[in-house]
Design a protein around this motif. Structure first.
Motif: not given
Ligand code: FHF
Ligand code: ZN
Length: 187
Positions: A105, A107, A125, A127, A157, A160, A169-170, A172
């Motif tokens: 992943d 970001c 974010v 991804r 992005h 999405d 939404d991604h 925390n």
């Protein structure tokens, strides 16, 4: 010509809808829309035009942000080098689809923003770092490409938006800067 007044903002339900696939061969209307979306991105990155038209600089745009619920995105990622203005990725993509992705992943170290979000939302974010993507290009041809790092983040992005997902939404909400081990931070 597309300007900021054409871009819908969070709260509009179109941003939460799943957009419809476009039919192939592409319609003249969808071809024209793709061209207009790319023109917006180029104008938004041109200091003179962006100032005149009061455009916020953008590297990507998805049709749902124009209140058009179709699976069309445009991406125009500049090369950071001012001597060499060739973009690293510039394409209109119809029916883009992630076929596979890396385990790793990634970001953006600076977080993300959105033309449809008029506030700062801090946080990482997370991804996929690499994606293999299929799409129909502006000439109606099927393409399959591999993207990594920043280009892959921008395309995720945009995809999405086709699925009604916003970047935050991604994030925390308890700990916006929490990262699992091994996530690549792109500076
Ligand atoms: C942007 N702008 O383009 C952001 C927003 C990670 O769905 O990144 O909402 F203009 C699309 C060079 C580097 C030149 C960065 C994807 C972000 C997508 C648009 N600007 C930039 C640049 C930028 C969103 N969006 C902050 C507006
Ligand atoms: Zn966005």
């Amino acid at each position: 010509m597309i300007t900021m007044k054409d871009i819908i903002r969070e709260g509009n339900p179109t941003l939460r809808a799943v957009a419809k696939e476009v039919s192939v061969p592409l319609s003249d209307e969808d071809i024209k829309l793709g061209k207009d979306m790319m023109e917006f991105l180029k104008n938004s990155q041109d200091p003179v035009k962006a100032e005149e038209l009061k455009l916020r600089g953008g590297v990507g745009l998805a049709a749902p942000q124009l209140d058009i619920s179709k699976r069309i995105i445009a991406v125009h990622v500049p090369n950071g080098d001012l001597e060499n203005p060739e973009p690293t990725l510039s394409a209109v993509m119809y029916n883009p689809k992630i076929l596979s992705h890396s385990v790793q992943d990634a970001c953006l170290g600076e977080g993300e923003g959105c033309l449809s979000v008029d506030r700062e939302v801090p946080g990482y974010v997370v991804r996929h770092n690499k994606i293999t993507l299929s799409y129909v290009d502006a000439t109606g041809e099927k393409q399959k490409i591999r993207l990594k790092n920043y280009e892959a983040i921008v395309v995720q992005h945009e995809i999405d938006h086709l699925n009604g997902v916003m970047f935050y939404d991604h994030i925390n909400p308890e700990n916006p800067y929490a990262l699992k081990d091994g996530v690549l931070v792109i500076e």
